[in-house]
Design an enzyme around this catalytic site. Structure first.
Site, mmCIF file in Angstrom:
data_model
loop_
_atom_site.group_PDB
_atom_site.id
_atom_site.type_symbol
_atom_site.label_atom_id
_atom_site.label_comp_id
_atom_site.label_asym_id
_atom_site.label_seq_id
_atom_site.Cartn_x
_atom_site.Cartn_y
_atom_site.Cartn_z
ATOM 1 N N LYS A 163 -25.113 21.823 39.347
ATOM 2 C CA LYS A 163 -25.280 21.056 40.582
ATOM 3 C C LYS A 163 -26.554 20.229 40.452
ATOM 4 C CE LYS A 163 -25.393 21.495 45.626
ATOM 5 N NZ LYS A 163 -25.356 22.440 46.762
ATOM 6 N N PHE A 174 -25.436 16.666 49.557
ATOM 7 C CA PHE A 174 -26.747 16.873 48.937
ATOM 8 C C PHE A 174 -26.753 16.775 47.419
ATOM 9 C CE2 PHE A 174 -26.756 19.262 52.949
ATOM 10 C CZ PHE A 174 -27.767 18.585 53.606
ATOM 11 N N GLY A 175 -25.603 16.661 46.790
ATOM 12 C CA GLY A 175 -25.611 16.593 45.333
ATOM 13 C C GLY A 175 -24.221 16.537 44.748
ATOM 14 N N VAL A 185 -21.632 18.133 41.643
ATOM 15 C CA VAL A 185 -21.406 19.293 40.775
ATOM 16 C C VAL A 185 -20.609 18.854 39.548
ATOM 17 C CG1 VAL A 185 -20.418 21.611 40.587
ATOM 18 C CG2 VAL A 185 -21.415 20.845 42.758
ATOM 19 N N GLY A 207 -20.944 16.363 47.234
ATOM 20 C CA GLY A 207 -21.147 16.616 48.656
ATOM 21 C C GLY A 207 -22.318 15.808 49.170
ATOM 22 N N ASP A 247 -24.969 30.086 57.144
ATOM 23 C CA ASP A 247 -23.982 28.998 57.028
ATOM 24 C C ASP A 247 -22.641 29.544 56.546
ATOM 25 O OD1 ASP A 247 -23.139 26.370 57.335
ATOM 26 O OD2 ASP A 247 -23.694 25.797 55.304
ATOM 27 N N LEU A 268 -17.040 17.725 38.917
ATOM 28 C CA LEU A 268 -16.098 18.610 39.608
ATOM 29 C C LEU A 268 -15.969 18.265 41.086
ATOM 30 C CD1 LEU A 268 -17.140 22.064 38.060
ATOM 31 C CD2 LEU A 268 -15.121 20.692 37.486
ATOM 32 N N GLY A 269 -17.022 17.710 41.639
ATOM 33 C CA GLY A 269 -16.990 17.362 43.062
ATOM 34 C C GLY A 269 -18.363 16.930 43.528
#
Length: 333
Positions: free
Chosen positions: A58, A40-41, A43, A38, A150, A35-36
């Site tokens: 994730k 750090f990991g 998904v 980033g 955040d 799905l995507g």
């Protein structure tokens, strides 16, 4: 297309989750397309084999002990956060130096992407509906003695592509508040970070509320109140705490909405609205039909902001992948 607003909570099961060690998550979950990704990991879409429930997985690899402890803390915090305004943790695994975090599937995209869709009519009333939900989620988080740390537009997702319900995500920086300990942090996104974070002063629940003030300002105007030419310039602007409503975007915005923002963007954290008090502010509490004029100037500016962020994210992803490739090449030598 007229957007209808509803406060109905999504029917997603709240579960007590305990990290499973050395158990292959693929025994229980089918990992589907990506799905995507980033920093750090990555998904993935996934499905629980026993129930057919559609979820997100994730996957976060780790090597250092600190990376592992950070993720364990995040899972521990999420396991006690059961609220319809927050993304829900469904299961968690530590398997072969990777964390598999199974989460509620959210398919509506980021909040700013949703409100800039061609079919979305952005009004002040719509902004108030979104901010009320964000404050509801924040009130609950704080009631559990947790500070998010955040809060930014990317961490507020819409549950569906056609609805208005939001979910607060990403508790990677979140900390549990202990009144017996002085809590200081030096991380976050400068554009949304509170002055006490940048000054490395003690933080508190009010630290999140500054970030909500920045988000609300942007949602109403399409402008970022403190962003500068670079991170250092942005941080200086935040520390000065000066901003303005003297832009064309704010001409269609009520004094009540501006007052709400003013009471969040206060340099002295103890004088900011708490989440509970924010929900009682007249701008969120009013039920009148005011604020139904479309904020067309704001929407145009928000579109530019979203496009710029997409470009930056794409560049950062390419850089990260190149670095990863370099490490892989080095490992193979």
């Amino acid at each position: 297309m007229k957007v209808m607003f509803s406060n109905l909570a999504p029917a997603f099961p709240f579960r007590e989750v305990h990290l499973k060690m050395d158990v292959d998550p693929r025994q229980q979950f089918e990992i589907l397309p990506e799905l995507g990704r980033g920093t750090f990991g990555t998904v993935f879409h996934c499905r629980e084999k026993a129930t057919g429930l559609e979820l997100a997985a994730k996957i976060v690899p780790y090597k250092k002990k600190k990376d592992r402890s950070d993720k364990v803390r995040e899972i521990d915090l999420m396991s006690c956060l059961h609220h319809p305004r927050l993304i829900q943790l469904y299961d968690a695994f530590d398997y072969e130096n990777k964390f598999y975090v199974i989460l509620e599937l959210i398919q509506g995209g980021e909040l700013f992407e949703r409100v800039t869709d061609n079919d979305f009519v952005l009004t002040e009333k719509a902004c108030a509906v979104f901010m009320r939900q964000i404050c509801e989620g924040m009130e609950y988080i704080h009631s559990r003695s947790i500070i998010h740390l955040d809060m930014k537009p990317e961490n507020i997702l819409c549950l569906t592509k056609t609805g208005n319900r939001i979910k607060i995500i990403d508790f990677g920086f979140a900390r549990r508040y202990d009144p017996g300990k002085k809590l200081q942090v030096m991380f976050g996104t400068p554009e949304f970070a509170a002055p006490e974070v940048l000054n490395f002063d003690e933080i508190y629940f009010y630290t999140d509320m500054w970030s909500l003030g920045v988000i609300c300002y942007m949602l109403l105007s399409g402008l970022s109140p403190f962003v500068g030419s670079d991170d250092m310039d942005t941080m200086n602007n935040v520390l000065q705490g000066s901003y303005s409503f003297d832009y064309t975007s704010f001409e269609a915005v009520s004094e009540s909405a501006k007052d709400f923002v003013r009471k969040l963007l206060v340099r002295d954290g103890e004088k900011r609205l708490t989440a509970k008090r924010a929900l009682k502010h007249r701008w969120l509490a009013e039920t009148t039909a005011q604020g139904t004029t479309e904020l067309s100037v704001t929407k145009t500016k928000l579109k530019r902001y979203v496009i710029k962020k997409r470009w930056i994210k794409a560049v950062n992803t390419i850089i990260a992948l190149r670095r990863m490739g370099a490490r892989i090449d080095y490992d193979l030598v």
